[in-house]
Design a protein around this motif. Sequence first.
Motif, PDB file in Angstrom:
ATOM      1  N   LEU A  42      -7.062  11.954  -5.836  1.00  0.00           N
ATOM      2  CA  LEU A  42      -5.720  11.396  -5.633  1.00  0.00           C
ATOM      3  C   LEU A  42      -4.781  11.658  -6.810  1.00  0.00           C
ATOM      4  O   LEU A  42      -3.637  12.080  -6.623  1.00  0.00           O
ATOM      5  CB  LEU A  42      -5.796   9.877  -5.418  1.00  0.00           C
ATOM      6  N   PHE A  43      -5.239  11.355  -8.020  1.00  0.00           N
ATOM      7  CA  PHE A  43      -4.382  11.388  -9.211  1.00  0.00           C
ATOM      8  C   PHE A  43      -3.775  12.776  -9.484  1.00  0.00           C
ATOM      9  O   PHE A  43      -2.559  12.878  -9.664  1.00  0.00           O
ATOM     10  CB  PHE A  43      -5.168  10.893 -10.424  1.00  0.00           C
ATOM     11  N   PRO A  44      -4.551  13.855  -9.515  1.00  0.00           N
ATOM     12  CA  PRO A  44      -3.935  15.151  -9.830  1.00  0.00           C
ATOM     13  C   PRO A  44      -3.013  15.665  -8.725  1.00  0.00           C
ATOM     14  O   PRO A  44      -2.020  16.334  -9.013  1.00  0.00           O
ATOM     15  CB  PRO A  44      -5.124  16.083 -10.060  1.00  0.00           C
ATOM     16  N   GLN A  45      -3.315  15.340  -7.477  1.00  0.00           N
ATOM     17  CA  GLN A  45      -2.423  15.754  -6.388  1.00  0.00           C
ATOM     18  C   GLN A  45      -1.086  15.042  -6.516  1.00  0.00           C
ATOM     19  O   GLN A  45      -0.029  15.669  -6.420  1.00  0.00           O
ATOM     20  CB  GLN A  45      -3.054  15.450  -5.028  1.00  0.00           C
ATOM     21  N   LYS A  46      -1.123  13.736  -6.726  1.00  0.00           N
ATOM     22  CA  LYS A  46       0.084  12.919  -6.798  1.00  0.00           C
ATOM     23  C   LYS A  46       0.927  13.255  -8.028  1.00  0.00           C
ATOM     24  O   LYS A  46       2.149  13.367  -7.940  1.00  0.00           O
ATOM     25  CB  LYS A  46      -0.311  11.442  -6.835  1.00  0.00           C
ATOM     26  N   ASN A  47       0.300  13.394  -9.174  1.00  0.00           N
ATOM     27  CA  ASN A  47       1.036  13.499 -10.426  1.00  0.00           C
ATOM     28  C   ASN A  47       1.231  14.911 -10.960  1.00  0.00           C
ATOM     29  O   ASN A  47       2.169  15.140 -11.725  1.00  0.00           O
ATOM     30  CB  ASN A  47       0.360  12.618 -11.486  1.00  0.00           C
ATOM     31  N   PHE A  48       0.357  15.833 -10.611  1.00  0.00           N
ATOM     32  CA  PHE A  48       0.475  17.200 -11.133  1.00  0.00           C
ATOM     33  C   PHE A  48       0.595  18.259 -10.046  1.00  0.00           C
ATOM     34  O   PHE A  48       0.798  19.430 -10.351  1.00  0.00           O
ATOM     35  CB  PHE A  48      -0.742  17.563 -12.003  1.00  0.00           C
ATOM     36  N   GLY A  49       0.397  17.869  -8.778  1.00  0.00           N
ATOM     37  CA  GLY A  49       0.382  18.853  -7.697  1.00  0.00           C
ATOM     38  C   GLY A  49      -0.819  19.781  -7.791  1.00  0.00           C
ATOM     39  O   GLY A  49      -0.777  20.910  -7.324  1.00  0.00           O
ATOM     40  N   LEU A  50      -1.909  19.309  -8.383  1.00  0.00           N
ATOM     41  CA  LEU A  50      -3.121  20.112  -8.564  1.00  0.00           C
ATOM     42  C   LEU A  50      -4.235  19.618  -7.648  1.00  0.00           C
ATOM     43  O   LEU A  50      -4.319  18.425  -7.356  1.00  0.00           O
ATOM     44  CB  LEU A  50      -3.603  20.025 -10.017  1.00  0.00           C
ATOM     45  N   PRO A  51      -5.128  20.518  -7.241  1.00  0.00           N
ATOM     46  CA  PRO A  51      -6.213  20.116  -6.347  1.00  0.00           C
ATOM     47  C   PRO A  51      -7.360  19.392  -7.053  1.00  0.00           C
ATOM     48  O   PRO A  51      -8.152  18.718  -6.418  1.00  0.00           O
ATOM     49  CB  PRO A  51      -6.687  21.438  -5.757  1.00  0.00           C
ATOM     50  N   GLN A  52      -7.485  19.570  -8.365  1.00  0.00           N
ATOM     51  CA  GLN A  52      -8.569  18.882  -9.073  1.00  0.00           C
ATOM     52  C   GLN A  52      -8.104  18.366 -10.430  1.00  0.00           C
ATOM     53  O   GLN A  52      -7.113  18.825 -10.977  1.00  0.00           O
ATOM     54  CB  GLN A  52      -9.794  19.776  -9.220  1.00  0.00           C
ATOM     55  N   ASP A  73       0.824  -1.202   0.000  1.00  0.00           N
ATOM     56  CA  ASP A  73       0.000   0.000   0.000  1.00  0.00           C
ATOM     57  C   ASP A  73       0.866   1.263   0.000  1.00  0.00           C
ATOM     58  O   ASP A  73       0.649   2.172  -0.811  1.00  0.00           O
ATOM     59  CB  ASP A  73      -0.939  -0.011   1.211  1.00  0.00           C
ATOM     60  N   ALA A  74       1.855   1.318   0.877  1.00  0.00           N
ATOM     61  CA  ALA A  74       2.734   2.500   0.950  1.00  0.00           C
ATOM     62  C   ALA A  74       3.520   2.677  -0.346  1.00  0.00           C
ATOM     63  O   ALA A  74       3.664   3.800  -0.847  1.00  0.00           O
ATOM     64  CB  ALA A  74       3.691   2.362   2.137  1.00  0.00           C
ATOM     65  N   PHE A  75       4.023   1.590  -0.913  1.00  0.00           N
ATOM     66  CA  PHE A  75       4.792   1.643  -2.155  1.00  0.00           C
ATOM     67  C   PHE A  75       3.939   2.174  -3.302  1.00  0.00           C
ATOM     68  O   PHE A  75       4.345   3.095  -4.025  1.00  0.00           O
ATOM     69  CB  PHE A  75       5.332   0.246  -2.475  1.00  0.00           C
ATOM     70  N   LEU A  76       2.730   1.623  -3.463  1.00  0.00           N
ATOM     71  CA  LEU A  76       1.877   2.043  -4.576  1.00  0.00           C
ATOM     72  C   LEU A  76       1.356   3.469  -4.410  1.00  0.00           C
ATOM     73  O   LEU A  76       1.102   4.156  -5.397  1.00  0.00           O
ATOM     74  CB  LEU A  76       0.722   1.060  -4.757  1.00  0.00           C
ATOM     75  N   ARG A  77       1.220   3.922  -3.184  1.00  0.00           N
ATOM     76  CA  ARG A  77       0.753   5.302  -2.976  1.00  0.00           C
ATOM     77  C   ARG A  77       1.845   6.329  -3.295  1.00  0.00           C
ATOM     78  O   ARG A  77       1.540   7.475  -3.595  1.00  0.00           O
ATOM     79  CB  ARG A  77       0.252   5.490  -1.550  1.00  0.00           C
ATOM     80  N   THR A  78       3.132   5.911  -3.240  1.00  0.00           N
ATOM     81  CA  THR A  78       4.213   6.877  -3.461  1.00  0.00           C
ATOM     82  C   THR A  78       4.842   6.806  -4.848  1.00  0.00           C
ATOM     83  O   THR A  78       5.403   7.795  -5.300  1.00  0.00           O
ATOM     84  CB  THR A  78       5.328   6.704  -2.409  1.00  0.00           C
ATOM     85  N   GLN A  79       4.758   5.661  -5.523  1.00  0.00           N
ATOM     86  CA  GLN A  79       5.336   5.549  -6.860  1.00  0.00           C
ATOM     87  C   GLN A  79       4.437   6.243  -7.873  1.00  0.00           C
ATOM     88  O   GLN A  79       3.233   6.372  -7.659  1.00  0.00           O
ATOM     89  CB  GLN A  79       5.551   4.083  -7.243  1.00  0.00           C
ATOM     90  N   ARG A  80       5.000   6.647  -8.985  1.00  0.00           N
ATOM     91  CA  ARG A  80       4.242   7.394  -9.981  1.00  0.00           C
ATOM     92  C   ARG A  80       4.036   6.625 -11.281  1.00  0.00           C
ATOM     93  O   ARG A  80       2.973   6.670 -11.869  1.00  0.00           O
ATOM     94  CB  ARG A  80       4.969   8.704 -10.273  1.00  0.00           C
ATOM     95  N   THR A  81       5.064   5.922 -11.758  1.00  0.00           N
ATOM     96  CA  THR A  81       5.012   5.318 -13.085  1.00  0.00           C
ATOM     97  C   THR A  81       4.858   3.803 -13.003  1.00  0.00           C
ATOM     98  O   THR A  81       5.500   3.148 -12.194  1.00  0.00           O
ATOM     99  CB  THR A  81       6.304   5.650 -13.878  1.00  0.00           C
ATOM    100  N   ALA A 127      -2.814   5.960 -10.069  1.00  0.00           N
ATOM    101  CA  ALA A 127      -3.174   6.231  -8.678  1.00  0.00           C
ATOM    102  C   ALA A 127      -3.632   4.922  -8.059  1.00  0.00           C
ATOM    103  O   ALA A 127      -4.203   4.065  -8.739  1.00  0.00           O
ATOM    104  CB  ALA A 127      -4.282   7.276  -8.593  1.00  0.00           C
ATOM    105  N   TRP A 128      -3.364   4.759  -6.782  1.00  0.00           N
ATOM    106  CA  TRP A 128      -3.764   3.577  -6.004  1.00  0.00           C
ATOM    107  C   TRP A 128      -4.659   4.057  -4.882  1.00  0.00           C
ATOM    108  O   TRP A 128      -4.298   4.971  -4.130  1.00  0.00           O
ATOM    109  CB  TRP A 128      -2.516   2.885  -5.453  1.00  0.00           C
ATOM    110  N   ASP A 129      -5.847   3.456  -4.755  1.00  0.00           N
ATOM    111  CA  ASP A 129      -6.779   3.890  -3.710  1.00  0.00           C
ATOM    112  C   ASP A 129      -6.836   2.927  -2.520  1.00  0.00           C
ATOM    113  O   ASP A 129      -7.695   3.055  -1.657  1.00  0.00           O
ATOM    114  CB  ASP A 129      -8.178   4.099  -4.297  1.00  0.00           C
ATOM    115  N   GLY A 130      -5.907   1.963  -2.504  1.00  0.00           N
ATOM    116  CA  GLY A 130      -5.890   0.980  -1.429  1.00  0.00           C
ATOM    117  C   GLY A 130      -6.548  -0.333  -1.813  1.00  0.00           C
ATOM    118  O   GLY A 130      -6.377  -1.342  -1.138  1.00  0.00           O
ATOM    119  N   ARG A 131      -7.313  -0.315  -2.898  1.00  0.00           N
ATOM    120  CA  ARG A 131      -7.997  -1.516  -3.398  1.00  0.00           C
ATOM    121  C   ARG A 131      -7.741  -1.741  -4.882  1.00  0.00           C
ATOM    122  O   ARG A 131      -7.649  -2.870  -5.334  1.00  0.00           O
ATOM    123  CB  ARG A 131      -9.514  -1.388  -3.190  1.00  0.00           C
TER     124      ARG A 131
END
Length: 152
Positions: free
Chosen positions: A117-127, A19-27, A47-51
């Motif tokens: 999750l996806f835009p925050q992780k990959n673009f630093g955007l809120p939406q 879970d921690a690995f997938l939440r922090t990796q990007r590619t 993006a990984w949502d835990g499931r």
Amino acid sequence: MDDTQRRGRRIMMTPEEVDAFLRTQRTCRVATVSPDGRPHVGALWFAWDGRSLWLYSITRSRRWADLRKDPRISVVVDAGESYDELRGVELSGTAAFVGEAPRTGEPCPELDEVERLFPQKNFGLPQMPHDGRHAWLRLTPESIVTWDFRKL
């Protein structure tokens, strides 16, 4: 139990580590099968949502066309440079198409969490920015294989 099985168990990641690995990796690398049986592999952000693993794919891509005909998919997320740093997760199963394709931002409650999750992780955007060219694929893995050579 032979040495290979013992080693395999020793280097497996725990569910919390996965879970921690997938939440922090990007590619990730996404493998599909073309109608003629040829494999196709390409890189994507995810993006990984835990499931489930969520992929935002171009709808006019070979990947998208392959999955429309045969939804079987395997995805590898890995990290490390030297042998003793290698770690990764392989997730396999059936891709599901979620939301409109291409995605224009129509309300879809199933996409609320991933589009946060996806835009925050990959673009630093809120939406989520929607470009009318991409759409969502969800992989809820039927099998997960992991390795972390740092445990050796």
